[in-house]
Design an enzyme around this catalytic site. Sequence first.
Site, PDB file in Angstrom:
ATOM      1  N   VAL A 103      34.524  34.306  33.296  1.00  0.00           N
ATOM      2  CA  VAL A 103      34.427  35.240  32.166  1.00  0.00           C
ATOM      3  C   VAL A 103      34.959  36.550  32.746  1.00  0.00           C
ATOM      4  CG1 VAL A 103      32.899  36.505  30.608  1.00  0.00           C
ATOM      5  CG2 VAL A 103      32.474  34.081  31.079  1.00  0.00           C
ATOM      6  N   PRO A 104      36.230  36.873  32.463  1.00  0.00           N
ATOM      7  CA  PRO A 104      36.937  37.911  33.232  1.00  0.00           C
ATOM      8  C   PRO A 104      36.556  39.338  32.860  1.00  0.00           C
ATOM      9  CG  PRO A 104      38.363  37.047  31.531  1.00  0.00           C
ATOM     10  CD  PRO A 104      37.091  36.247  31.463  1.00  0.00           C
ATOM     11  N   CYS A 105      35.367  39.748  33.263  1.00  0.00           N
ATOM     12  CA  CYS A 105      34.916  41.106  32.978  1.00  0.00           C
ATOM     13  C   CYS A 105      35.812  42.138  33.663  1.00  0.00           C
ATOM     14  CB  CYS A 105      33.456  41.285  33.371  1.00  0.00           C
ATOM     15  SG  CYS A 105      33.025  40.665  35.002  1.00  0.00           S
ATOM     16  N   HIS A 106      36.559  41.721  34.684  1.00  0.00           N
ATOM     17  CA  HIS A 106      37.481  42.660  35.338  1.00  0.00           C
ATOM     18  C   HIS A 106      38.628  43.064  34.419  1.00  0.00           C
ATOM     19  CE1 HIS A 106      39.186  38.645  36.182  1.00  0.00           C
ATOM     20  NE2 HIS A 106      40.368  39.249  36.265  1.00  0.00           N
TER      21      HIS A 106
END
Length: 198
Positions: A137-140
């Site tokens: 889950v690419p919170c970056h």
Amino acid sequence: MAPQAFALFDTAIGVCGVVWNEIGLTGTALPDRGAEALRDRLSRRWPQAVDSQPWGAGAEAVTAIQALMADGRTDLTGLALDETGLTDFLKRVYAAARAVPPGQTRTYGQIAAAAGAPGEARAVGQAMGKNPWPIVVPCHRVMGADGKLTGFSAPGGVDTKLRLLSIEQARLSDAPGLFDDLGGLPLSVRRPGLSPPR
């Protein structure tokens, strides 16, 4: 509760971790101060998880994450997540974040709108802070409204976020990026919406 396992594995940004069960991934972890510190962090957060060789969802995640860290483009949306215990809001926010492809970014407000909760940018930021699956889950890829790299609570903070975005060759503004192949063309030709001269 399904039996859990965890494994550490090498990537281009250091040793990462993955936690899984028969349903899917229950968590991932970015590098810590070293492999032992990461192992301790995983053991504290998921005390029932057993240190194991990757299998099932764990093996799939290791392969896919290593590929993304190598090529900056591998799609992780096919990895199964165990979302047991998540609220409907968190599920929608994480799904909206997963829809952001490598090399692109969105604001917290854009994720809120995509999750059906316009105006809830602050709640999205809190959800990203609780994200159990960094990278998957690419919170970056989620930024502040002004494009600032804020709110990244993973080990290494904003430096880790920048390293991940750099691997994915993400453009953080309209200015040419370090990784753009300009091919000898004027900068104005490379901006979105403009066609090369004929």
